[in-house]
Design an enzyme around this catalytic site. Structure first.
Site, PDB file in Angstrom:
ATOM      1  CD  GLU A 257      -4.509  -8.046   1.942  1.00  0.00           C
ATOM      2  OE1 GLU A 257      -5.415  -7.334   2.430  1.00  0.00           O
ATOM      3  OE2 GLU A 257      -3.304  -7.770   2.045  1.00  0.00           O
TER       4      GLU A 257
ATOM      5  CD  GLU B 299      -2.839  -1.169   2.418  1.00  0.00           C
ATOM      6  OE1 GLU B 299      -2.724  -0.271   3.267  1.00  0.00           O
ATOM      7  OE2 GLU B 299      -3.691  -2.064   2.486  1.00  0.00           O
TER       8      GLU B 299
END
Ligand code: XIL
Length: 618
Positions: free
Chosen positions: A526, A414
């Site tokens: 995920e 991220e």
């Protein structure tokens, strides 16, 4: 090579001669029964058939019977009967080359007893040569009705399925890893490897597993005498079976031949009945991992977390049936493994990795660098020394510790800013790492990780990058730059915490494709699919998982998996990981939402069927 071959041939001839001297037909296969996990009430295991003859086996049937235990589910074979049981091959695992093995798995209810290890019977196990084809009429099939077996594993019979007989590049041998067969690595010397786009196990690691696990198949085992086969770690001592030990039965296995169409439970039919019960009967026999030739992973909790998989027989059983990779949902994040500058804390992660190893799962590690405030160790936030040197020590100490034990890393998580992030700098998140090192922290992290663990695949991981919008564009610019600069990046992880109606499948597919076209691996890291879109005021609001919501979610899972298969060439599929095993474990459970494959009672949801249908192209 030549002398080894001659030696093998000689041994085979001696073995064959001794059988013929006894007036018996040559043994064609070893059929062994193994238990991979056991808990209070149940166990999981596998039956492995190893072709010890010199000709291929085309089609097989085996039988077995318990004193007390009973089957509760099975996968990778057509199983029928209600004790005794009979199992026949599916379309993709019917043929067994000389020296190769196939396995199928099952879960048992121990019914108050201990896990039994019954003798496996069948004409291929007990005395007929492989040239005497195993036909239905020669099968020791049970006369019991098939309907009492909870689910047909025929639903996994698809051509795209990973063959459990995939052999190692060089030897034709495989590793029986707690009931699952993996290729032996050709070059990796220890631990797990990833070669030819598959997880593989090094010979050293495989051979150090306790009996009955270890190396199976290949020329060497085909050439072994009965005594040496029995003492090898790979097969049970079933060589000495005679045909008299095959239970007699007059029935033919017509009841066995179930159609693979049982997998095609349409979402609309699911929606019209009780969710769990309508699906359980069709999915109990499915094994997601058997339907893919890339890792199928799940995020799990461990250490001191509630719901630790290490203390949950239910989770363990689901893991073994469906998944061959895990990610630690939390306990390998920065602050867990590196809480203070001088302290690295690996015990919980080591225990989880060992657990994964024992249960046939590789480990995708998450994550070496992540901006998230609560996960950045506090000493890093106020670091006044040489930040790059400190960060290098962080990355390399952790990556070295886990080298050989994990197959891949989310190296940086991220780093790209959200489109709406007003504090972004040059499109990047204004994290402590960016503040100290600029965008160079990303390149450096990969270079350091590669030095510490040259084998593991190194991923850049992020969310909302499957949108095919400005954030995806920034992702592509980042990886293009990294490749131009020679940074050792292997792949891109798409987290995929998606909404029921966003992003569109077209945008998801285009985003995957754009990364794949750059030659990198693509991994869904995920995945969860919420049933509510709280950002869209006109979207339906579900306060419970209704059949309609579950059906829509199932279809969404199917489409996402199908898009992944369409967009990413086989060689670049890093795998698909779901972010948690059952709804109550989801980080969205509090919303409330129900984003995963199993419901709060641990029953398989239509979502599981959707995932399976996506894998099989239905
Ligand atoms: C989440 C976990 O699921 C939660 O249990 C934890 O409280 C917060 O982190 N992106 C990531 C994951 O990369 O590490 C996050 O996991 C979810 C979003």
């Amino acid at each position: 090579m030549k002398s080894a071959f001659n030696k093998m041939l000689g041994a085979t001839m001696i073995l064959g001669a001794s059988f013929f001297a006894q007036g018996a037909l040559a043994q064609s296969a070893n059929c062994s029964y193994s238990i991979s996990n056991e808990w209070n009430t149940g166990a999981t295991g596998a039956i492995t058939i190893t072709n010890t003859s010199t000709t291929a086996i085309n089609g097989w049937t085996v039988g077995w019977q318990y004193a007390t235990n009973r089957l509760s589910s099975s996968w990778n074979a057509n199983v029928s009967g209600s004790n005794p049981y009979s199992a026949t091959n599916l379309g993709w695992n019917g043929s067994i080359s000389p020296g190769q093995s196939v396995s199928f798995g099952f879960q048992i209810d121990k019914r108050g007893g201990s896990a039994e290890r019954p003798t496996i019977t069948g004409s291929i196990c007990g005395g007929a040569t492989s040239s005497v084809a195993t036909t239905s009429s020669s099968v020791p099939a049970s006369s019991a009705p098939a309907s009492s077996v909870p689910a047909s594993s025929s639903s996994v019979a698809v051509s795209s399925a990973r063959s459990s007989v995939a052999s190692s590049v060089t030897t034709g041998q495989q590793c029986n890893w707690y009931g699952t067969l993996y290729p032996l690595c050709a070059t990796t010397q220890s631990g797990w490897g990833y070669e030819n786009n598959k997880s593989c196990i090094s010979r050293a690691t495989c051979t150090s597993q306790p009996a009955p696990y270890g190396v199976v198949g290949g020329a060497s085992s085909a050439a072994l005498s009965s005594s040496s086969v029995a003492s090898s770690s790979s097969v049970a001592s079933s060589l000495a079976l005679s045909s008299s030990s095959i239970p007699s039965s007059s029935s033919t296995p017509s009841s066995v031949a179930r159609s693979s169409s049982s997998v095609a439970v349409s979402s609309s039919s699911i929606a019209s009945s009780s969710i769990a019960s309508s699906v359980a009967s069709s999915v109990n026999g499915v094994s997601l991992k058997a339907l893919a030739d890339f890792p199928i992973g799940v995020a799990v909790r461990a250490g001191s977390e509630a719901d630790s998989i290490l203390n949950s027989a239910q989770q363990k059983a689901v893991l073994v049936q469906h998944f061959d990779q895990i990610t630690a949902e939390n306990i390998m994040k920065m602050s867990y493994v590196h809480p203070s500058e001088a302290t690295f804390s690996f015990a919980n992660a080591d225990a989880l990795i060992e657990f994964a190893r024992q249960n046939g799962a590789s480990v995708h590690a998450h994550a070496l660098i992540w901006h998230e405030d609560y996960q950045v160790p506090s000493f890093m936030k106020s670091y006044s020394g040489d930040f790059p040197a400190m960060l290098k020590t962080h990355v390399q100490t952790i990556a070295s510790h886990f080298s050989g034990k994990v197959v891949s890393w989310d190296v940086v998580n991220e780093a790209i800013a959200e489109n709406s992030d007003s504090s972004a700098v040059n499109g990047f998140r204004n994290s402590v790492f960016y503040q100290k090192m600029g965008v160079n922290f990303i390149d450096q992290a990969f270079i350091w990780a590669d030095e510490a663990d040259p084998v593991a695949d190194l991923y850049y991981n992020d969310f909302n990058t499957e949108t095919n919008d400005a954030k995806t564009t920034r992702l592509l610019a980042l990886i293009d730059g990294m490749k131009t600069r020679g940074v050792p990046i292997d792949g891109v992880g798409f987290q995929m915490h998606v909404l029921p109606d966003w992003p569109s499948i077209a945008n998801i597919e285009a985003s995957f494709r754009a990364v794949a076209q750059r030659g990198l691996k693509v991994k869904i890291t995920e995945l969860d699919v919420r049933v509510n879109n709280k950002y869209n005021s006109s979207a339906p609001v579900y306060t419970s998982l209704t059949p309609a919501a579950a059906a829509a979610q199932s279809e969404r899972y199917r489409q996402i998996v199908a898009a992944y298969l369409r967009a990413v060439p086989a060689a670049q599929r890093g795998g698909i990981t779901v972010w948690g095993m059952w709804d109550a474990q989801s980080w969205f459970a509090k919303d409330p939402d129900w984003p995963l494959l199993f419901d709060n009672s641990f029953q398989p949801k239509p979502a599981l069927q959707g995932f399976a249908n996506g894998l099989t192209g239905q």
